[in-house]
Motif scaffolding. Structure first.
Motif, short mmCIF file in Angstrom:
data_model
loop_
_atom_site.label_atom_id
_atom_site.label_comp_id
_atom_site.label_asym_id
_atom_site.label_seq_id
_atom_site.Cartn_x
_atom_site.Cartn_y
_atom_site.Cartn_z
N ARG A 108 -12.17 -9.26 -20.22
CA ARG A 108 -11.65 -10.40 -19.87
C ARG A 108 -10.76 -11.06 -21.20
N SER A 109 -11.39 -10.77 -22.32
CA SER A 109 -10.80 -11.52 -23.40
C SER A 109 -11.57 -10.51 -24.77
N ILE A 110 -11.16 -10.89 -25.85
CA ILE A 110 -11.63 -10.35 -26.97
C ILE A 110 -11.61 -11.49 -28.05
N ALA A 111 -12.65 -11.79 -28.61
CA ALA A 111 -12.91 -12.85 -29.79
C ALA A 111 -12.71 -12.21 -31.02
N VAL A 112 -12.03 -12.58 -32.05
CA VAL A 112 -11.75 -12.07 -33.24
C VAL A 112 -11.90 -13.12 -34.33
N GLN A 113 -12.70 -12.78 -35.15
CA GLN A 113 -13.22 -13.58 -36.34
C GLN A 113 -12.37 -13.21 -37.53
N ALA A 114 -11.53 -13.52 -38.02
CA ALA A 114 -10.96 -13.40 -39.34
C ALA A 114 -11.89 -13.46 -40.54
N VAL A 115 -11.40 -12.70 -41.48
CA VAL A 115 -12.40 -12.75 -43.01
C VAL A 115 -12.65 -14.31 -43.52
N GLU B 253 -2.53 -8.55 -37.80
CA GLU B 253 -2.94 -7.17 -37.66
C GLU B 253 -3.40 -6.75 -36.15
N ILE B 254 -3.66 -8.08 -35.63
CA ILE B 254 -4.01 -7.74 -34.08
C ILE B 254 -2.85 -7.52 -33.43
N ASP B 255 -1.59 -8.17 -33.62
CA ASP B 255 -0.50 -7.65 -32.95
C ASP B 255 -0.01 -6.36 -33.13
N GLN B 256 -0.04 -5.75 -34.48
CA GLN B 256 0.30 -4.49 -34.90
C GLN B 256 -0.64 -3.30 -34.12
N LYS B 257 -1.83 -3.65 -34.24
CA LYS B 257 -2.91 -2.73 -33.64
C LYS B 257 -2.70 -2.64 -31.90
N ALA C 233 -10.07 -0.52 -31.20
CA ALA C 233 -8.83 -0.25 -32.20
C ALA C 233 -8.81 -1.54 -33.14
N LEU C 234 -9.19 -2.89 -32.77
CA LEU C 234 -9.24 -3.79 -33.66
C LEU C 234 -10.16 -3.76 -34.60
N ARG C 235 -11.47 -3.02 -34.42
CA ARG C 235 -12.33 -2.93 -35.27
C ARG C 235 -12.37 -1.99 -36.22
N GLU C 236 -11.49 -0.92 -35.96
CA GLU C 236 -11.39 0.24 -36.68
C GLU C 236 -10.52 0.08 -38.03
N ASN C 237 -10.98 0.27 -39.16
CA ASN C 237 -10.14 0.15 -40.53
C ASN C 237 -9.55 -1.40 -40.60
N ALA C 238 -10.14 -2.20 -40.22
CA ALA C 238 -9.84 -3.71 -40.18
C ALA C 238 -9.82 -4.18 -41.68
N ARG C 239 -8.51 -4.82 -42.09
CA ARG C 239 -8.70 -5.66 -43.44
C ARG C 239 -8.84 -7.05 -43.45
N HIS C 240 -8.44 -7.55 -42.36
CA HIS C 240 -8.33 -9.00 -42.16
C HIS C 240 -9.44 -9.41 -41.18
N ILE C 241 -10.11 -8.64 -40.45
CA ILE C 241 -10.83 -8.86 -39.38
C ILE C 241 -12.21 -8.72 -39.76
N LEU D 107 -10.03 -16.03 -33.22
CA LEU D 107 -8.83 -15.91 -32.50
C LEU D 107 -9.38 -15.43 -31.08
N THR D 108 -8.55 -15.52 -30.26
CA THR D 108 -8.79 -15.01 -28.68
C THR D 108 -7.78 -14.44 -28.38
N VAL D 109 -8.10 -13.14 -27.85
CA VAL D 109 -7.00 -12.33 -27.37
C VAL D 109 -7.16 -12.15 -25.92
N ARG D 110 -6.18 -12.45 -24.99
CA ARG D 110 -6.32 -12.16 -23.71
C ARG D 110 -5.09 -11.39 -22.98
N PRO D 111 -5.31 -10.81 -22.03
CA PRO D 111 -4.26 -10.04 -21.34
C PRO D 111 -3.06 -10.99 -20.89
N GLY D 112 -1.74 -10.31 -21.06
CA GLY D 112 -0.74 -11.25 -20.78
C GLY D 112 0.22 -10.45 -19.56
N GLN D 113 1.39 -10.62 -19.42
CA GLN D 113 2.05 -9.94 -18.38
C GLN D 113 2.77 -8.73 -18.81
#
Length: 401
Positions: free
Chosen positions: A219-226, A237-241, A85-93, A59-65
């Motif tokens: 610029r962006s964050i690449a997130v690899q799911a489990v 989980e990304i949205d919540q964090k 924050a995304l890396r801390e205590n991640a369950r599905h990442i 998944l790719t996370v980018r800044p929005g408005q």
């Protein structure tokens, strides 16, 4: 039937130039269709290879408005804290790789080039399936220590005038005038749209932010799911964090975007297929024009050979024999034109691959469809002249001047 085919070939060969000019529309049409379909098929396979190279669980996370009171306030930003924050205590990442990128002048000896410099974490290479071929990758300790080390893409050396990028391992290059030690070279992955990772340079994120680029924004964050099946959970989980990190209430719109790499590339593949069909459709119009040209010439041929038709009927030829004769002539013209167009299209596709470096694939299905379409055009546009020839009365035909 054997005699009918022989007579049809004799009639075609008797007017070689006219037959060649008649086939020209079919030749150009088939060649254009084969070339366009080969380009489209090559583009789709290239996208599929890129999808496999990126992985389907990324998944790719980018800044929005950024919004205030329902109104757009400004372009939002993301920092290293978001990635932490995304890396801390991640369950599905499984892995997180923030990225910052800019172009700088890179120097080696007397050579220099303007190249893309990417600052990231070591997990970036795992997420994007980057394989090291020479040397090593930088470590978390080197990132925290803001060490001036760099990993090169497979073709970065070529941009600096070198034949072998691996020869730079252990050498010093300058990025924006700052010396960096080359510690590794990545395996070649191929261009991805307008971006070619093989020509990029990769340095630790902290080094990029505080020694080279002077900005803590990423610029962006690449997130690899489990796993592939955990994509929806990872997105939630990304949205919540990130909402918690950005202090957004549940009713507020998010100031970031989450994109599925697989969905994005599938969309690109569908778009490529649509454009390929569109181009092939436009090229097929020339087949229609070529078919009309064949029908025109066959009507002229019927008029020219009216006395011959009358003589054949007087000697016992039936209407079916006459119709088959002219139908076979039309079929021979189209199949010959289709074969020449097929060879020309395959040659054009191979030339584009060699000269422009594009991926082209001439599928066997395209060859079968091209030949079948040529035969269909021959039958469709030849049947009216053939029926007209078969309907001529013998006595009137013999009197024709």
């Amino acid at each position: 039937m054997g005699e009918i085919i022989r007579v049809a070939f004799d009639a075609v060969l008797a007017n070689k130039l006219r037959s060649l000019l008649t086939m020209l529309g079919i030749v150009i049409g088939i060649a254009a269709v084969i070339t366009m379909v080969a380009l489209g098929e090559g583009a789709q396979r290239s996208v599929a290879q890129r999808l496999q190279g990126l992985g389907t669980n990324v998944l790719t996370v980018r800044p929005g408005q950024a919004f205030t009171g329902g109104m757009i306030r400004a372009q939002a930003s993301m920092t290293i804290d978001d990635a932490e924050a995304l890396r801390e205590n991640a369950r599905h990442i499984q892995a997180v790789a923030p990225e910052i990128e800019s172009r700088f002048q890179v120097e080696y000896g007397a050579k220099n080039a303007n190249l893309s410099v990417v600052g990231t974490w070591p997990d970036y290479f795992h997420v994007n399936q980057g394989q090291i071929t020479n040397g090593r990758l930088f470590t978390d300790a080197e990132d925290k220590g803001r060490r001036r080390v760099v990993v090169l893409g497979a073709l970065a050396g070529a941009q600096l005038g070198l034949t072998d990028t691996a020869s730079l391992v252990g050498e010093s290059i300058r990025i924006r005038g700052i010396p960096f030690e080359v510690i590794g070279v990545l395996a070649e992955k191929g261009a991805q749209g307008f971006n070619n990772p093989d020509e990029s340079l990769y340095i630790p994120l902290s080094t990029a932010q505080f020694r080279v680029m002077g900005s803590d924004r990423i610029r962006s964050i690449a997130v690899q799911a489990v796993s592939d099946t955990a994509m929806d959970d990872a997105m939630a989980e990304i949205d919540q964090k990130l909402r918690r990190e950005h202090r957004l209430r549940p009713e507020q719109p998010a100031d970031f975007n989450i994109r599925d790499q697989a969905s994005l590339l599938n969309t690109m593949q569908e778009t490529t297929q649509t454009f390929s069909l569109l181009l092939a459709g436009i090229a097929a119009i020339s087949l229609l024009v070529g078919g009309i040209g064949i029908m025109n010439i066959m009507l002229v041929s019927v008029t020219e050979r009216t006395r011959e038709i009358g003589l054949r009927k007087a000697l016992g030829a039936t209407g079916t024999d006459i119709m088959l004769q002219f139908l076979v002539e039309s079929l021979v013209l189209c199949l010959a034109g289709g074969t020449l167009g097929l060879l020309l299209g395959m040659g054009g596709a191979a030339m584009l691959q060699r000269m422009a470096g594009w991926t082209v694939v001439v599928a066997p299905e395209a060859i079968i469809v091209a030949i079948a379409f040529s035969a269909t055009v021959g039958v469709f546009f030849g049947i009216w002249p053939a029926r007209r020839a078969a309907s001529l009365a013998p006595i009137e035909s013999l009197r024709y001047e």
